[in-house]
Design a protein around this motif. Structure first.
Motif, PDB file in Angstrom:
ATOM      1  N   THR A  43       0.835  -1.183   0.000  1.00 44.90           N
ATOM      2  CA  THR A  43       0.000   0.000   0.000  1.00 44.90           C
ATOM      3  C   THR A  43       0.876   1.242   0.000  1.00 44.90           C
ATOM      4  O   THR A  43       1.031   1.913   1.000  1.00 44.90           O
ATOM      5  CB  THR A  43      -0.922   0.027   1.229  1.00 44.90           C
ATOM      6  N   THR A  49     -10.553   1.603  -2.282  1.00 41.83           N
ATOM      7  CA  THR A  49     -10.773   0.732  -1.129  1.00 41.83           C
ATOM      8  C   THR A  49     -11.660  -0.467  -1.458  1.00 41.83           C
ATOM      9  O   THR A  49     -11.777  -1.371  -0.655  1.00 41.83           O
ATOM     10  CB  THR A  49     -11.440   1.531   0.010  1.00 41.83           C
ATOM     11  N   GLY A  75     -10.741  -4.359  -0.828  1.00 42.67           N
ATOM     12  CA  GLY A  75      -9.467  -4.543  -0.143  1.00 42.67           C
ATOM     13  C   GLY A  75      -8.338  -5.007  -1.043  1.00 42.67           C
ATOM     14  O   GLY A  75      -7.376  -5.627  -0.579  1.00 42.67           O
ATOM     15  N   GLN A 126      -9.770   4.721   5.204  1.00 38.22           N
ATOM     16  CA  GLN A 126     -10.859   4.478   4.258  1.00 38.22           C
ATOM     17  C   GLN A 126     -12.002   5.460   4.423  1.00 38.22           C
ATOM     18  O   GLN A 126     -12.733   5.730   3.472  1.00 38.22           O
ATOM     19  CB  GLN A 126     -11.372   3.044   4.432  1.00 38.22           C
ATOM     20  N   ARG A 138       7.950  -3.871   8.916  1.00 38.48           N
ATOM     21  CA  ARG A 138       6.781  -3.462   9.702  1.00 38.48           C
ATOM     22  C   ARG A 138       6.638  -1.957   9.670  1.00 38.48           C
ATOM     23  O   ARG A 138       7.614  -1.208   9.679  1.00 38.48           O
ATOM     24  CB  ARG A 138       6.902  -3.941  11.145  1.00 38.48           C
ATOM     25  N   ALA A 176      -2.476   1.240   9.430  1.00 40.15           N
ATOM     26  CA  ALA A 176      -3.675   0.506   9.823  1.00 40.15           C
ATOM     27  C   ALA A 176      -4.316  -0.190   8.623  1.00 40.15           C
ATOM     28  O   ALA A 176      -4.017   0.122   7.463  1.00 40.15           O
ATOM     29  CB  ALA A 176      -4.676   1.465  10.472  1.00 40.15           C
ATOM     30  N   GLU A 177      -5.199  -1.128   8.904  1.00 37.49           N
ATOM     31  CA  GLU A 177      -5.902  -1.861   7.855  1.00 37.49           C
ATOM     32  C   GLU A 177      -6.647  -0.887   6.944  1.00 37.49           C
ATOM     33  O   GLU A 177      -7.448  -0.070   7.398  1.00 37.49           O
ATOM     34  CB  GLU A 177      -6.889  -2.842   8.481  1.00 37.49           C
ATOM     35  N   GLY A 178      -6.369  -0.959   5.655  1.00 37.57           N
ATOM     36  CA  GLY A 178      -7.034  -0.104   4.684  1.00 37.57           C
ATOM     37  C   GLY A 178      -6.455   1.293   4.563  1.00 37.57           C
ATOM     38  O   GLY A 178      -6.899   2.073   3.714  1.00 37.57           O
ATOM     39  N   GLU A 179      -5.494   1.619   5.385  1.00 36.26           N
ATOM     40  CA  GLU A 179      -4.906   2.959   5.363  1.00 36.26           C
ATOM     41  C   GLU A 179      -3.891   3.060   4.226  1.00 36.26           C
ATOM     42  O   GLU A 179      -3.207   2.092   3.885  1.00 36.26           O
ATOM     43  CB  GLU A 179      -4.222   3.239   6.704  1.00 36.26           C
TER      44      GLU A 179
END
Length: 274
Positions: free
Chosen positions: A2, A18, A21, A135, A153, A157-160
């Protein structure tokens, strides 16, 4: 991967980024370098039309996540700032062919979070801040030195999505020094150290990457002596923070990082007449 996100003021493009995913494709140099059997579709960000480097009135520089290494190198060639040579030095630190240069992106390098990522080195050393978009359209910023939290790492965040990285004007007027070492002549960086000397208050910052699992940016209100520098590095970087892989053992990486840091300290303090 991403490496980028929707531009500010372009809410109409956010749903398609988005939807489902699907991984976001910046340059794809990592994504296509090994099998990805779990991926069924991609969202291509390379045609979003984001301006790669943008100079702001306050003197800061914003670099779009989709900016390629080749584009950044061309920009730096005509960029009149004391820190401009550092851009090309970090671009040249890539273990990559010209094909990779023309496809790999700044955002992709940051989001991979690899210790030897030279765009991490560049932007962390110049105290860069990444712009992240969730999102729901909300934005947040964080320092590059805090964004990469370990080998591979990051604080994402998820979807960011990572939209851009901004380098402050104060950092761009600093005098810089660059050192890199590899086990092999054309090998991946084993240690990469960057120093910046602020002409306004005389402060010194040293940024360690490649030798460590994440970037360490050490700031000194005044340049330290050799002993204080060594003690600061040893106190800041724990034993488990030195990276260990086939490109260098932790003990060797620590030794080289300390050596390069001392070379930079001498270079910058001698030039400043200290």
């Amino acid at each position: 991967m991403t490496p980028a996100g929707a531009p500010r003021g372009a809410a109409a493009t956010l749903p398609q980024l988005t939807l489902g995913g699907a991984p976001r494709l910046g340059g794809g140099t990592y994504l296509f370098s090994e099998p990805q059997p779990h991926i069924r579709r991609l969202v291509d960000l390379s045609r979003m039309g984001w301006e790669p480097p943008t100079r702001h009135p306050d003197g800061s520089l914003e670099i779009a996540a989709t900016c390629t290494i080749a584009r950044l190198s061309r920009f730096a060639a005509s960029y009149e700032a004391p820190a401009a040579p550092l851009f090309e030095q970090c671009c040249r630190a890539f273990l990559a062919s010209f094909k990779i240069w023309n496809m790999a992106t700044v955002g992709g390098n940051l989001c991979n979070g690899l210790p030897a990522g030279p765009m991490i080195s560049l932007t962390a050393a110049l105290d860069g801040r990444v712009l992240l978009r969730a999102q729901d359209g909300s934005l947040r910023r964080t320092r590059v030195a805090d964004f990469v939290t370990g080998a591979g790492r990051k604080d994402l965040a998820e979807g960011e999505l990572l939209r851009s990285v901004t380098l402050p004007a104060r950092s761009l007027v600093c005098r810089t020094a660059f050192r890199q070492v590899s086990l092999y002549g054309l090998g991946r960086s084993g240690a990469l150290v960057i120093g910046t000397l602020d002409p306004v208050d005389g402060s010194l910052a040293l940024t360690l990457t490649a030798a460590t699992v994440r970037p360490f940016r050490l700031w000194f209100p005044l340049p330290p002596d050799a002993g204080a520098l060594r003690d600061t590095v040893d106190n800041a970087v724990a034993a488990h923070d030195w990276f260990d892989d086939l490109h260098g053992l932790p003990a060797w990486r620590r030794h080289m990082a300390l050596r390069l840091a001392e070379e930079i300290r001498r270079e910058l303090t001698q030039e400043a007449g200290r």
